[in-house]
Design an enzyme around this catalytic site. Structure first.
Site, short mmCIF file in Angstrom:
data_model
loop_
_atom_site.label_atom_id
_atom_site.label_comp_id
_atom_site.label_asym_id
_atom_site.label_seq_id
_atom_site.Cartn_x
_atom_site.Cartn_y
_atom_site.Cartn_z
N LYS A 161 17.84 17.29 23.61
CA LYS A 161 17.31 17.43 22.24
C LYS A 161 17.16 18.91 21.93
CE LYS A 161 13.50 18.11 20.07
NZ LYS A 161 13.96 18.81 18.87
N GLY B 115 9.35 26.31 25.25
CA GLY B 115 8.72 26.33 23.93
C GLY B 115 7.29 26.81 24.04
N SER B 116 6.45 26.32 23.17
CA SER B 116 5.08 26.86 23.10
C SER B 116 4.20 26.29 24.22
CB SER B 116 4.46 26.52 21.75
OG SER B 116 4.11 25.16 21.72
N GLY C 170 3.79 22.50 25.73
CA GLY C 170 3.93 22.33 27.18
C GLY C 170 2.76 21.55 27.77
N GLU D 284 8.76 26.34 30.51
CA GLU D 284 8.84 27.78 30.23
C GLU D 284 8.13 28.00 28.91
OE1 GLU D 284 9.59 30.19 31.94
OE2 GLU D 284 10.46 29.05 33.59
N CYS E 284 10.64 34.84 24.20
CA CYS E 284 9.43 34.63 24.98
C CYS E 284 9.19 35.84 25.87
CB CYS E 284 9.46 33.33 25.75
SG CYS E 284 10.90 33.12 26.73
N GLU F 292 0.19 35.04 21.61
CA GLU F 292 1.62 35.20 21.33
C GLU F 292 1.85 35.12 19.82
OE1 GLU F 292 4.50 32.07 22.60
OE2 GLU F 292 5.63 33.78 23.36
C1 UN1 Z 1 13.57 33.46 25.94
O1 UN1 Z 1 13.16 34.25 25.11
O2 UN1 Z 1 13.14 32.28 25.95
O3 UN1 Z 1 15.34 37.88 29.33
C2 UN1 Z 1 14.64 33.75 26.92
C3 UN1 Z 1 15.68 37.74 28.16
C4 UN1 Z 1 16.80 36.76 27.86
C5 UN1 Z 1 16.27 35.37 27.82
C6 UN1 Z 1 15.06 35.17 26.96
N1 UN1 Z 1 17.81 36.87 28.86
O4 UN1 Z 1 15.14 38.35 27.26
#
Ligand code: UN1
Length: 495
Positions: free
Chosen positions: A175, A228-229, A233, A250, A284, A385
């Site tokens: 998804k 995601g957030s 999670g 993550e 992230c 964040e």
């Molecule tokens: C993300 O923002 O979820 O290290 C992944 C990085 C990228 C991946 C980011 N290779 O900034």
């Protein structure tokens, strides 16, 4: 007319059972519809899971090197179609072309890594404590994986999850984020073209509420991999408890770059601009805090503000654009709300702070790159964040204070230190609580063959990327073969 896209279930492209649809639009020009997609619900997920479950019984028996051959083919197709995918991605989620090309490249790297892993998937043999007995541990596939991905890396993140899942012998119900369904569909088309059999990968479009929940709660799904957030999670952890799924998360970050008084300031400047405002701050791993040594504070801030104000906003398809739009209206509202929160908390805006208008930007979700100074560690803009082009600057007087400030968050994904002092670098590597630490490198730009993930509320201990992700997508089975011809009782007959 916008292109119409479908779900893929058991190798057949199809509408949602309900017949309902939703649109994906260009965040740089919201009147442009990129595509129309099935708005799916639980019945569609049920069909996809049934297909994945049936396909698993055959796929798990395909030799891993043969699965790897398909991965390499996927890599080749991604290479051939890199530019086309990058352009579609820029239209669908807004980041600039150089970055969307990089996103596709991360998928290519992940495909070739998975291809070669097909000839490794190493297990271990160890000596048995008894004579004429053989002991080994082998990796076995687990079953059906539910893959739920965000919009900020529409190619890299799905490949990080799906390629190791499939290479390890699992099947997938995917998804993608409802902001980036077109890129996700293109990826799945390429996987089918490369020879992934029907049912091994299934894609179900729609929202987190209907489709995501149905995946997380499904009794026939064994694994969930989600990016995601942190709030989502936590909900996934609760919702997957009844079926005791294996879950890899993550989640959020509040990443910081420390700049010490001995740093190469030009280098640190390039780093902070790229880390904070690249991808419009929507990674992230984005740099959300600058932790700056008092002795270079004034000088570095002058340099930084000068450059930040010059950053060129625009449509990511244009060659001179440095910062694209936010992905949607909601995301821009979040950024605006944090700009207000920061001001109420008493921080000062020294660059940006407003919605970007004029110059062709009015049709999209643009926001000026924004810098807050006089930020104290207890402020919300220092801890939460934001996921946008907002940088909070904190002043410190020592490495120890810098590291304490950096660690002062519930998150622990990425971190960066600029210094020329090797002793400071290794002290920070020891003391920073994060899954990734960069020295003289910004907080973004992890490589596909290294472990990726965070500590504290950034995740639940799993790692994507490299060899580590294969531990998530396979189960260890311990095997003993006794060729002595008699009953040998471990712990008893030998002691
Ligand atoms: C993300 O923002 O979820 O290290 C992944 C990085 C990228 C991946 C980011 N290779 O900034």
């Amino acid at each position: 007319m916008a292109q119409k896209y479908h779900n893929l279930i058991d190798g057949k492209w199809q509408d949602a059972r309900s017949g309902e649809t939703f649109e994906s639009r260009n965040p740089a020009n919201w009147s442009e519809v990129v595509g129309v997609f099935p708005k799916s619900s639980k019945v569609d997920v049920d069909a996809a899971v049934a297909a994945a479950r049936a396909a698993f019984e055959k796929w798990r028996l395909v030799p891993a090197p043969a699965r790897g051959d398909i991965m390499r083919k996927i890599g080749d197709l991604l290479v051939q179609r890199k530019e086309e995918i990058a352009r579609l991605m820029t239209r669908e989620m807004g980041k600039v072309l150089a970055e969307t090309r990089g996103d596709v490249q991360e998928g290519i790297d992940t495909a070739y890594y998975a291809g070669s892993e097909g000839r490794r998937l190493f297990g271990k043999t160890v000596p048995s404590e008894l004579p004429n007995k053989f002991a080994m541990a082998i990796r076995v596939p687990i079953g059906v994986a539910g893959i739920i991905t965000p919009w900020n890396f529409p190619m890299a993140i799905p490949t990080w999850k799906m390629f190791p899942a499939i290479l390890s012998g699992n099947t997938v119900v995917f998804k993608p984020a409802s902001d980036t369904p077109a890129v996700a569909t293109l990826l799945v088309e390429i996987m089918m073209e490369a020879g992934v059999p029907p049912g091994v990968v299934n894609i179900v479009h729609g929202g987190g509420g209907a489709v995501g929940n149905a995946i997380v709660q499904h009794p026939d799904i064994d694994l969930i991999s989600f990016t995601g957030s942190t709030a989502t999670g936590k909900q996934i952890t609760r919702d997957s408890a009844d079926t005791l799924k294996r879950v890899s998360l993550e989640l959020g970050g509040k990443n910081a770059q420390i700049v010490m008084d001995d740093a190469d300031l030009d280098l640190a400047l390039d780093g902070i601009l790229w880390g904070a405002f690249g991808t419009t701050g929507q990674r992230c791993t984005a740099t959300s805090r600058l932790i700056l040594h008092d002795k270079v504070y004034d000088k570095f801030m002058d340099m930084l503000v000068g450059r930040a104000k010059k950053l060129k906003l625009g449509d990511g398809l244009k060659a001179d654009t440095e910062v694209g739009p936010l992905v949607n209206e909601g995301q821009r509202k979040t950024v605006q709300s944090y700009v207000e929160i920061g001001q109420k908390e008493g921080a000062n805006i020294i660059a940006g702070g407003r919605i970007a208008q004029g110059g062709g930007l009015d049709g999209g979700w643009f926001h000026e790159p924004t810098i807050f100074t006089d930020v104290r560690p207890d402020m919300r803009i220092a801890k939460e964040e934001i996921f946008g082009p907002v940088l909070s600057v904190l002043r410190v007087r020592s490495l120890e204070e810098a590291v304490t400030t950096l660690n002062n968050t519930v998150y622990g994904l990425s971190s960066s230190l600029y210094t020329r002092d090797i002793n400071k670098a290794f002290t920070a590597i020891r003391d920073i609580r994060a899954g990734i630490t960069y020295i003289n490198v910004p907080t973004i730009g992890a490589e596909a063959h290294m472990p990726f993930g965070g500590v504290k509320q950034t995740g639940n201990g799993h790692r994507e990327g490299g060899w580590t992700v294969y531990d998530f997508f396979s189960e260890w089975k311990a095997v003993y073969v006794d060729y002595s011809g008699k009953l040998q009782r471990a712990q008893i007959d030998n002691y």
